[in-house]
Design an enzyme around this catalytic site. Sequence first.
Site, PDB file in Angstrom:
ATOM      1  N   SER A 192       0.864  -0.941  -0.026  1.00  0.00           N
ATOM      2  CA  SER A 192      -0.071   0.502   0.015  1.00  0.00           C
ATOM      3  C   SER A 192       1.009   1.181  -0.503  1.00  0.00           C
ATOM      4  CB  SER A 192      -0.731  -0.115   1.063  1.00  0.00           C
ATOM      5  OG  SER A 192      -1.827  -0.738   1.176  1.00  0.00           O
TER       6      SER A 192
HETATM    7  N1  SAH Z   1      -0.421  -4.853   3.852  1.00  0.00           N
HETATM    8  C1  SAH Z   1       0.504  -5.424   2.342  1.00  0.00           C
HETATM    9  C2  SAH Z   1      -0.134  -5.231   1.733  1.00  0.00           C
HETATM   10  C3  SAH Z   1      -1.553  -6.349   1.309  1.00  0.00           C
HETATM   11  S1  SAH Z   1      -2.263  -6.376  -0.934  1.00  0.00           S
HETATM   12  C4  SAH Z   1       1.973  -5.098   3.001  1.00  0.00           C
HETATM   13  O1  SAH Z   1       2.353  -4.141   3.821  1.00  0.00           O
HETATM   14  O2  SAH Z   1       2.341  -5.434   2.106  1.00  0.00           O
HETATM   15  C5  SAH Z   1      -3.439  -7.784   0.319  1.00  0.00           C
HETATM   16  C6  SAH Z   1      -2.906  -8.903   0.683  1.00  0.00           C
HETATM   17  O3  SAH Z   1      -4.008  -9.746   0.828  1.00  0.00           O
HETATM   18  C7  SAH Z   1      -2.738  -9.510  -1.092  1.00  0.00           C
HETATM   19  O4  SAH Z   1      -1.590 -10.000  -0.324  1.00  0.00           O
HETATM   20  C8  SAH Z   1      -3.257 -10.208  -0.976  1.00  0.00           C
HETATM   21  O5  SAH Z   1      -2.893 -12.114  -0.948  1.00  0.00           O
HETATM   22  C9  SAH Z   1      -4.486 -10.592   0.493  1.00  0.00           C
HETATM   23  N2  SAH Z   1      -5.169 -11.548   0.350  1.00  0.00           N
HETATM   24  C10 SAH Z   1      -6.689 -11.624  -0.049  1.00  0.00           C
HETATM   25  N3  SAH Z   1      -7.810 -11.601   0.249  1.00  0.00           N
HETATM   26  C11 SAH Z   1      -6.680 -12.546   1.451  1.00  0.00           C
HETATM   27  C12 SAH Z   1      -7.734 -13.104   2.211  1.00  0.00           C
HETATM   28  N4  SAH Z   1      -8.885 -13.749   2.324  1.00  0.00           N
HETATM   29  N5  SAH Z   1      -6.980 -13.839   3.172  1.00  0.00           N
HETATM   30  C13 SAH Z   1      -5.715 -13.379   3.993  1.00  0.00           C
HETATM   31  N6  SAH Z   1      -4.950 -12.945   2.711  1.00  0.00           N
HETATM   32  C14 SAH Z   1      -5.689 -11.910   1.714  1.00  0.00           C
END
Ligand code: SAH
Length: 204
Positions: free
Chosen positions: A52
């Site tokens: 993000s």
């Molecule tokens: N917090 C992260 C950004 C995450 S982007 C950072 O600082 O880099 C969102 C993430 O959520 C992605 O990696 C995606 O694979 C994950 N995601 C999507 N659906 C999910 C679910 N049901 N359970 C766990 N992770 C999930």
Amino acid sequence: MVDRQLRRRGIRNERVLAAMLEIPREEFVTPDTRVSCYGDWAMPIGHGQTISQPYMTALMAEALELTGGETVLEIGAGSGYAAALLGALAANVVTVEIVTPLADLARENLRRTGRDRNVTVIRADGSTGFPEMAPYDAISVAAGAPEIPPALLEQLRNPGRLVIPVGGYGHQDLRVLVKDGAKVSDRVAAGCLFVPLRGADGWR
Ligand code: SAH
């Protein structure tokens, strides 16, 4: 980054600002994006997912009002960056990631930066939370949900705070829910755009 993107836009919590200075963002991005990793944008981390924008990560952390003793659940570990930040602000963090190679990446990034001391990465579908370590004082969801997954409110301690993007594919509201006694208050902190929350209580 802290002065131009965060202070100027209204991030005031000094612990959050200090933690944003402390966590080495370059350790959580791909080698080809390192030079621009302190820019005012989200960046690809592989598997169609993103780290993000710094402001969004700071805004979410600030909304949780952490004071240092909390147990925090994050859904969507991605690179592990936000989990590292939450780890600097709370006692314990559990972060759940549905994509196996990203769970491995987050684990490796957290280990290399010494942030795995109080941050645990779980490979699972987090749309139904992670009941094994509930209740949580705070929950941060880093992917856009169609609606608020009921399990997350159930796994939230009373009092407790949940921050979650809710809406469609093109736009979401960043919602902040505060459980306090018999009441749950709900406000919109910002408009935002996250990758979709997948899984049982996410987008199918
Ligand atoms: N917090 C992260 C950004 C995450 S982007 C950072 O600082 O880099 C969102 C993430 O959520 C992605 O990696 C995606 O694979 C994950 N995601 C999507 N659906 C999910 C679910 N049901 N359970 C766990 N992770 C999930």
